[in-house]
Design an enzyme around this catalytic site. Structure first.
Site, PDB file in Angstrom:
ATOM      1  CD  GLU A   3      -3.130  -1.249   2.002  1.00  0.00           C
ATOM      2  OE1 GLU A   3      -3.155  -0.440   2.942  1.00  0.00           O
ATOM      3  OE2 GLU A   3      -4.011  -2.113   1.809  1.00  0.00           O
ATOM      4  CD  GLU A  41      -3.797  -6.436   3.217  1.00  0.00           C
ATOM      5  OE1 GLU A  41      -2.569  -6.248   3.113  1.00  0.00           O
ATOM      6  OE2 GLU A  41      -4.557  -5.697   3.871  1.00  0.00           O
TER       7      GLU A  41
END
Ligand SMILES: *[C@@H]1O[C@H](CO)[C@@H](O)[C@H](O)[C@H]1NC(C)=O
Ligand SMILES: *[C@@H]1O[C@H](CO)[C@@H](O)[C@H](O)[C@H]1NC(C)=O
Ligand SMILES: *[C@@H]1O[C@H](CO)[C@@H](O)[C@H](O)[C@H]1NC(C)=O
Ligand SMILES: *[C@@H]1O[C@H](CO)[C@@H](O)[C@H](O)[C@H]1NC(C)=O
Ligand SMILES: *[C@@H]1O[C@H](CO)[C@@H](O)[C@H](O)[C@H]1NC(C)=O
Ligand SMILES: CC(=O)N[C@H]1CO[C@H](CO)[C@@H](O)[C@@H]1O
Length: 518
Positions: free
Chosen positions: A256, A361
């Protein structure tokens, strides 16, 4: 007489009530919509090895809100239509992407939770995920040093100014927890596991903010010494794990990157823009991997929410110097509802068909309005199946869940960012609960082998059933259907090579149908 009896037998669906058999789910209802299945060191429900049915037969596996868990039945294809209003036609000549596989993440928290059980229960849990008796995960995401699902903040190179990484050392979490568990998982798996690595933060001394958390990126510029050291850090990680016989299929360019770039994140993060990620790959990470013994390792960019697509991919992959080192694009599921999947995923696939899309994820219980563990939530099972089907129908090649196991609080997590997991442990009773989401994963991971290819399906009438169809490498067909409504209406599947499959999607159900086409 005999023929009539035979016809009734063939036309009907013969149900073997697995829920009542010795391998059935020991159901426990916590009042969140459906049940969990309780497992201990000596008992756990499991499907066992699935065997392809004879020609003309099909197998059906159903899990539903009412409490069925991978309930197996067998049925017979018919020559004539069943007359069902909804006909689902398999179109094998319409071919799409090939599947890589499914899995979850061996975080520090997952390892701590698994190891909090007795060794017998640990084995049972690992078998549930990785063995042919279990749901046959192929992929494991391995965090590189700490993330929020750790009990402390660390990297492998916390000695300031250690640009040559002379003091690089794996943590006790790797050596005593994650690595032994990964080795055991590998030993239980019939096939080599595909591990992939993702780092949350660089060491603080390499970063603009001098901390593992918050808004910050690497000091200097791509091509500079901080960026070179950060690329070498990944190589050192791969080398250290190799000493334990664990080789990595892939890695991501970092978890991220938007978190560390745009927000004052409360846990470990490292910011990149698509431009700085592109240049770091072109100048540092790509060349470092290429000149190492890990040049075949699959590099995935983004590893962040899919709503960043196609922009992120355009910036990185339109640059030939970066693109030549990249193999795929990793996506997370948070905020998937904000942008339609054709806009993000399918458009990216059509722009860059040589780069695979892979979900790296996802977890339930992350939203501020619906946080943490919810034992037995069927809504969350549907959220998983819905997202997986949507991804698969938009060129995604595999799907990775987040923590393999959490405790009843949804941790440990050092910033209390508690979420849910398909397996929740209760070490005080030496048991674990398999959540409905475990079975959502099973409906895909157990049946969609590597190299299965998605094929087309068409409908005789409008339907709100969600589904995805595949032809496996052994030429068998798999059709996975999600019904998120309260109603049950029959359907039939028409496969030109075998005939009509009489079926029915129960209310709030996930259904996997499997048949031999030869
Ligand atoms: C595990 O569960 C089974 C089924 O409930 C039970 O018969 C068995 O005694 C349990 N084993 C242990 C070690 O608690
Ligand atoms: C199948 O359909 C044909 C033609 O419509 C009909 O003659 C035959 O009786 C049907 N068979 C069965 C088993 O219903
Ligand atoms: C780092 O490594 C050097 C040389 O190997 C060693 O002398 C030093 O003590 C180490 N420093 C730390 C903080 O571990
Ligand atoms: C590593 O794997 C190889 C081949 O699978 C095996 O021969 C060897 O014993 C393993 N080594 C260790 C240290 O586990
Ligand atoms: C960032 O968040 C931390 C707490 O997590 C806070 O102490 C700090 O002041 C914040 N910084 C900015 C620039 O908002
Ligand atoms: C939302 C949804 O998918 N609903 C469907 C569930 O399955 C029944 C039977 O096919 C349909 O009638 C519903 O529309």
């Amino acid at each position: 007489m005999r023929e009539t009896a035979l016809f009734i037998l063939l036309a009907g669906i013969i149900t073997t009530a697995r829920a009542d058999s010795k391998d059935g789910c020991l159901a426990l209802n916590f009042g969140h919509g459906s049940v969990v299945c309780v497992c201990n060191a000596t008992y756990c429900d499991s499907l066992g090895r699935t065997v392809l049915p004879d020609a003309g037969q099909f197998l059906s596996y159903v899990s539903n809100k009412a409490g069925s868990r991978l309930m197996e039945s067998q049925g017979q294809f018919q020559k004539n239509s069943t007359g069902a209003a909804l006909r689902i036609t398999l179109n094998p000549s319409q071919k799409f992407q090939h599947i890589k596989g499914f899995g979850g993440a061996m975080t520090d928290a997952a390892a701590i939770n698994i190891l909090s059980l007795s060794s017998g229960a640990q084995d049972q849990l690992l078998r549930q995920y990785f063995s042919t008796d279990g749901i046959e995960y192929r992929f494991v995401r391995v965090p590189v040093a700490s993330c929020d699902f750790s009990t402390r903040l660390y990297t492998y190179a916390d000695t300031p100014e250690d640009y040559d990484l002379q003091n690089f050392t794996l943590a006790k979490e790797d050596v005593h927890m994650k690595i032994p568990l990964l080795q055991r998982a590998q030993a239980l798996s019939a096939q080599p596991l595909y591990l992939f690595a993702s780092a949350w933060s660089a060491p603080a001394w390499l970063k603009t903010n001098g901390a593992l958390i918050g808004k910050g990126s690497l000091k200097g510029k791509p091509g500079g010494k901080e960026h070179k050291t950060w690329a070498q850090y990944y190589i050192r990680f791969l080398e250290e794990y190799r000493k334990y016989n664990l080789s990595f299929w892939g890695l991501t360019s970092g978890n991220e990157p938007t978190a560390g770039e745009m927000t004052n994140y409360s846990f470990q993060a490292l910011g990149f823009t698509p431009e700085t990620q592109r240049d770091w790959i072109a100048l540092d990470l790509g060349p470092a991997l290429h000149s190492s013994s890990f040049s075949k390792t699959q590099l995935m960019i983004l590893d962040d929410n899919r709503l960043m697509l196609p922009h992120w991919a355009k910036v990185v992959l339109s640059d030939i110097k970066a693109a030549r080192y990249v193999h795929g694009i990793g996506v997370h599921w948070y905020f998937d509802r904000l942008v339609p999947p054709d806009v993000t995923l399918t458009s990216t696939h059509h722009l860059y068909p040589d780069y695979f899309l892979f979900a790296t994820e996802a977890c339930a219980g992350w939203s501020p309005v619906d946080r943490g563990v919810r034992l037995g939530s069927w809504d969350r099972a549907e959220d998983y199946a819905h997202d997986i089907i949507q991804d698969l129908n938009n060129y995604v090649t595999g799907w990775t869940d987040w923590n393999l196991a959490l405790n009843q609080d949804g941790g440990p997590n050092w910033v209390k960012n508690f979420v849910d997991s398909p397996i929740i442990v209760d070490p005080s009773k030496d048991i674990f609960y398999k959540q409905p989401t475990f079975y959502s994963m099973a409906h895909f991971s157990k049946f969609l082998w590597e190299e299965s290819q998605r094929v087309g399906v068409s409908f005789s009438q409008q339907t709100s059933l969600e589904m995805s169809a595949f032809i496996r490498p052994d030429a068998s067909a798999v059709l996975i259907i999600l019904n998120r409504s309260e109603e049950e209406v029959p359907f039939e599947v028409w496969d030109q090579t075998v005939g009509f499959l009489p079926g029915s999607a129960p209310p709030h159900s996930i259904l996997t149908l499997l048949w031999n086409r030869q």
